[in-house]
Design an enzyme around this catalytic site. Structure first.
Site, PDB file in Angstrom:
ATOM      1  N   HIS B 125      16.850 -23.808  -8.062  1.00 39.02           N
ATOM      2  CA  HIS B 125      18.217 -23.578  -8.555  1.00 39.02           C
ATOM      3  C   HIS B 125      18.798 -22.451  -7.691  1.00 39.02           C
ATOM      4  O   HIS B 125      18.054 -21.596  -7.194  1.00 39.02           O
ATOM      5  CB  HIS B 125      18.093 -23.138 -10.015  1.00 39.02           C
ATOM      6  CG  HIS B 125      19.384 -22.930 -10.735  1.00 39.02           C
ATOM      7  ND1 HIS B 125      20.172 -21.818 -10.550  1.00 39.02           N
ATOM      8  CD2 HIS B 125      20.013 -23.683 -11.675  1.00 39.02           C
ATOM      9  CE1 HIS B 125      21.227 -21.909 -11.341  1.00 39.02           C
ATOM     10  NE2 HIS B 125      21.165 -23.020 -12.029  1.00 39.02           N
ATOM     11  N   ASP B 202      10.117 -18.971 -11.830  1.00 41.01           N
ATOM     12  CA  ASP B 202      11.387 -19.140 -12.528  1.00 41.01           C
ATOM     13  C   ASP B 202      11.136 -20.088 -13.695  1.00 41.01           C
ATOM     14  O   ASP B 202      10.957 -21.293 -13.495  1.00 41.01           O
ATOM     15  CB  ASP B 202      12.430 -19.704 -11.546  1.00 41.01           C
ATOM     16  CG  ASP B 202      13.742 -20.073 -12.234  1.00 41.01           C
ATOM     17  OD1 ASP B 202      13.811 -19.992 -13.481  1.00 41.01           O
ATOM     18  OD2 ASP B 202      14.694 -20.442 -11.520  1.00 41.01           O
ATOM     19  N   GLN B 205      13.611 -23.463 -16.876  1.00 40.60           N
ATOM     20  CA  GLN B 205      13.494 -24.831 -17.377  1.00 40.60           C
ATOM     21  C   GLN B 205      12.086 -25.127 -17.884  1.00 40.60           C
ATOM     22  O   GLN B 205      11.760 -26.279 -18.176  1.00 40.60           O
ATOM     23  CB  GLN B 205      13.861 -25.833 -16.267  1.00 40.60           C
ATOM     24  CG  GLN B 205      15.273 -25.687 -15.750  1.00 40.60           C
ATOM     25  CD  GLN B 205      16.320 -26.142 -16.739  1.00 40.60           C
ATOM     26  OE1 GLN B 205      16.039 -26.901 -17.673  1.00 40.60           O
ATOM     27  NE2 GLN B 205      17.547 -25.675 -16.567  1.00 40.60           N
ATOM     28  N   LYS B 228      18.555 -21.019 -23.017  1.00 41.22           N
ATOM     29  CA  LYS B 228      17.944 -22.317 -22.728  1.00 41.22           C
ATOM     30  C   LYS B 228      16.737 -22.593 -23.619  1.00 41.22           C
ATOM     31  O   LYS B 228      16.091 -23.624 -23.499  1.00 41.22           O
ATOM     32  CB  LYS B 228      17.526 -22.370 -21.258  1.00 41.22           C
ATOM     33  CG  LYS B 228      18.722 -22.462 -20.303  1.00 41.22           C
ATOM     34  CD  LYS B 228      18.274 -22.965 -18.954  1.00 41.22           C
ATOM     35  CE  LYS B 228      19.189 -22.596 -17.824  1.00 41.22           C
ATOM     36  NZ  LYS B 228      20.472 -23.299 -17.824  1.00 41.22           N
ATOM     37  N   CYS B 366      23.773 -26.889  -9.614  1.00 41.73           N
ATOM     38  CA  CYS B 366      23.423 -25.616  -8.944  1.00 41.73           C
ATOM     39  C   CYS B 366      22.189 -25.757  -8.070  1.00 41.73           C
ATOM     40  O   CYS B 366      21.363 -24.841  -7.989  1.00 41.73           O
ATOM     41  CB  CYS B 366      23.206 -24.484  -9.952  1.00 41.73           C
ATOM     42  SG  CYS B 366      24.664 -24.061 -10.874  1.00 41.73           S
TER      43      CYS B 366
END
Lengths: 142, 408
Positions: B125, B202, B205, B228, B366
Site C-alpha cells: 500500500h 504492515d 489488513q 480496520k 492506494c
C-alpha cells in the site's frame, strides 16, 4: 439553440426514464455514440486525471467558436462527457463563460460531479471554462 | 469453531448494517477500506465522553486517574491481543500510516545512511512505500522491491537475493490490501534476522482476519489501524521490540514524552511514553480495546473461518462469470477479492453496483505500483467481514452479472 435550451432538452429526454437503471443504460448508449477521439490528442497535455476515471479534452477555436472533443476510459463517465460536449461545444467563449449549468442536477447525476468522486468530470467542466476564458481574453486583445 | 453469537445477533450489534442505500438494503463489502463498529465500541466511546473524560497521565484528580487507568488497560488489551511481551512495546499512534512514518523517521535517523538499502515488496500500500521513499531521499538510500507472481505470491528467492550488507530494514505487508495474499511473514522475518536485519510488518489488513502473534512472528515492528479492526478512527498501534525502541530517537517532541525539560537539555521519558508526545487519542485507544475484546469474545478463529467460507462462495460465484478475472489467487488469502469483469471499467461497474446498494471499492486501492504490475488502471475490490452473509455475497455475484449484461 441556446445552452439553456439544450439543457432543457436533455432534462426532457431523461424525464421519460422510470428508474435509475434506464438512466444509466441511456448514459452508456450516449457514451458509445460519442464520436471517436483523435488518438494523437491522447497526451498528458489534454488529460484530466481523476482517481477513478480519466478524461481527455481537446479544444479547437475557429471563427469565434469553440469546438470540444472528449473521451473517457469509463463508459458512464463517457456518457456524461457526451452530454457536456453537447452543451458546451460549438459555442462562443462568452456563452461558455456565462453559462449556468443546471441539467446535471436535474437529471439526477449530481453525485457524478462531486469533488470527492474524482472521476475527472468536475475538472473537465472547469477546464472547458478555462479554455473559454483564455479564448475570450485572446479575442479581446486581438 | 463456532462464533459465540448467531449471525442475526452479530448483525444487530452493527446498527449501520441496516442502512438503506439508494432505497436498497446496504450490502457493505468495503471492509478493507474501513470496518463498521459494533455497539460495544460506539457505546463505550459515548460512555467515555459522558463519564470518564480528563487528560491522561496529567492530573492527580479523580477523573484523570480513572481515564489513565483505562487507557493503560487498553494498552494491556492490545498487548494481549497481539501477544507482545510487554505493555511498554505498545505505542498508540493515529493509525498505520502514522506508525510507519514514525518508524521510517526514527529508525532512519538512527540507522540509515547514504548508500544503505531498504527492502519492501511490490504489493505494498502507498503507506508502506512513500515513507520509505521519503527516508531514501533524505538519506540518499536506495529502495529495493521484492517481486511477486501473477497469482500474487512473493518471490522469496528474489527476496533472499535482495538482502545485502547494506540492507538496514525490511518492510513488508502482512496481507495485500488488493490481492488478499497472506504473506509468509514469519519466514521473511527469519531470513532477515539471519543477516541481523530488523523487519516491520504492515498489519493494516492482517489484524482483523485472525491471529497475530508478534512473539511467534518475531517481527521487530508490527503496525495497524483501529478503524480496520472494528475500532474507532484516528487510533493505531505501533508495536516495537523494546530493545530496538529504546535505541530510537523520538519522532515528535512535546508533553508527556519527557522526563526533564530545561532550555539547555531535555531528557526523554521511558517507553512507551517516549513515543507518545502530546495528548494522545485515549478515547480512541479505549474504543480500540473494546473492539478487540468484541472480536475475542466472538472467537477470533471462528471469525477467520467464517470469512474463509464467505470468500469461497464469492470466489466460486465470481469465477463462474464469463470473462471475469480475479486478481490474487494465492493459496493463502484473506477474504478480499479483487476482480475485473471483462473489459468493463471498474468505475462503471462500481457505479452500477452502488445503485444496487452494494458498496465495493473501485480504483487503485492506494497500490498504484501493484496495478502497474498487472497492467491495469484499477479494479474492483470486495472485502468481506464476518458480519456479511452468504445472501449478500450472492447479491454481489448477481450484481456483477447484471453489470456484465448492461455493458455487453
Amino acid at each position: 439553440m441556446t445552452i439553456n435550451e439544450i439543457q432543457d432538452q436533455i432534462i426532457e429526454e431523461f424525464a421519460q426514464f422510470g428508474d435509475w437503471m434506464e438512466r444509466y443504460e441511456y448514459l452508456i448508449d450516449l457514451g458509445r455514440s460519442l464520436p471517436p477521439f483523435d488518438e494523437r490528442h491522447k497526451t498528458p497535455e489534454y488529460l484530466i486525471e481523476g482517481c477513478q476515471s480519466k478524461v481527455w479534452l481537446f479544444p479547437s477555436f475557429e471563427n469565434g467558436i469553440i469546438t470540444f472533443s472528449a473521451e473517457s476510459d469509463a463508459l458512464i463517465t463517457r456518457g456524461i462527457v457526451a452530454l457536456l460536449v453537447r452543451v458546451f461545444s460549438g459555442r462562443t467563449p462568452a456563452e461558455i463563460v456565462d453559462a449556468n449549468i443546471y441539467f446535471i442536477e436535474k437529471i439526477g447525476l449530481r453525485e457524478n460531479l462531486s469533488p470527492t468522486r474524482s472521476n475527472g468530470l468536475l475538472a473537465m467542466m472547469k477546464q472547458m471554462r478555462l479554455y473559454a476564458l483564455a479564448y475570450k481574453s485572446k479575442q479581446e486583445h486581438s | 469453531m463456532k462464533l459465540a453469537k448467531s449471525i442475526e445477533e452479530i448483525r444487530s450489534d452493527f446498527p449501520i448494517l441496516s442502512t438503506k442505500a439508494h432505497g436498497k438494503p446496504l450490502i457493505y463489502l468495503d471492509n478493507g477500506a474501513t470496518t463498521q463498529k459494533p455497539l460495544q465500541v460506539i457505546n463505550m466511546m459515548e460512555e467515555l465522553y459522558r463519564t470518564a473524560n480528563a487528560n491522561v497521565h496529567r492530573g492527580v484528580h479523580y477523573l484523570s486517574d480513572l481515564v489513565s487507568d483505562r487507557y493503560e488497560a487498553a494498552r494491556e488489551t492490545v498487548r494481549a491481543f497481539i501477544n507482545a511481551r510487554s505493555r511498554e512495546e505498545i505505542i498508540f499512534t493515529a493509525g498505520t500510516t502514522a506508525s510507519i512514518n514514525a518508524v521510517a523517521f526514527s529508525f532512519g535517523e538512527r540507522f540509515v545512511g547514504e548508500g544503505d538499502e531498504i527492502v519492501i515488496s511490490g504489493m505494498e500500500h502507498h503507506a508502506n512505500i512513500v515513507p520509505w521513499q521519503m527516508l531514501c531521499e533524505r538519506k540518499k538510500a536506495k529502495l529495493k522491491i521484492i517481486p511477486f507472481s501473477d497469482e500474487g505470491v512473493l518471490d522469496l528467492e528474489a527476496y533472499r537475493n535482495l538482502l545485502s550488507e547494506r540492507t538496514r530494514i525490511v518492510a513488508v505487508t502482512h496481507v495485500s490490501n488488493v490481492l488478499g495474499t497472506i504473506n509468509p511473514v514469519k519466514e521473511i522475518v527469519a531470513e532477515a534476522h539471519r543477516h541481523g536485519i530488523p523487519v516491520l510488518i504492515d498489519g493494516a489488513q492482517g489484524i482483523q482476519h485472525g491471529l497475530v502473534d508478534v512473539t511467534d512472528l518475531d517481527c521487530d515492528f508490527y503496525v495497524f489501524s483501529g478503524h480496520k479492526v472494528y475500532g474507532p478512527n484516528g487510533i493505531g498501534v505501533l508495536y516495537g521490540k523494546a530493545d530496538l525502541l529504546n535505541e530510537l530517537p523520538p519522532y515528535q517532541g512535546g508533553g508527556d514524552m519527557v522526563a526533564n525539560v530545561t532550555f539547555e537539555k531535555t531528557t526523554y521519558s521511558v517507553l512507551p511514553f517516549k513515543f507518545e508526545a502530546g495528548t494522545t487519542n485515549f478515547t480512541g485507544a479505549i474504543g480500540l480495546a473494546a473492539a478487540l475484546d468484541y472480536l475475542s469474545t466472538l472467537g477470533r478463529e471462528a471469525v477467520a473461518e467464517r470469512e474463509q467460507a464467505l470468500l469461497a462462495t464469492a470466489t466460486a460465484g465470481l469465477s463462474a462469470i464469463e470473462g471475469l478475472r480475479i486478481y490474487g489467487t494465492a493459496p493463502h488469502k484473506v477474504s478480499v477479492i479483487s476482480f475485473l469483469p471483462g473489459v468493463i471499467h471498474q468505475y462503471d461497474a462500481g457505479m452500477i453496483l452502488d445503485k444496487m446498494g452494494i458498496a465495493v471499492r473501485t480504483g487503485t486501492h492506494c497500490a498504484q505500483p501493484l496495478m502497474e504490475r498487472f497492467g491495469i488502471s484499477g479494479n474492483i475490490r470486495a472485502s468481506i467481514a464476518f458480519y456479511n452473509t452468504e445472501a449478500e455475497i450472492e447479491a454481489l455475484v448477481r450484481g456483477v452479472r447484471k453489470v456484465t449484461e448492461m455493458f455487453a
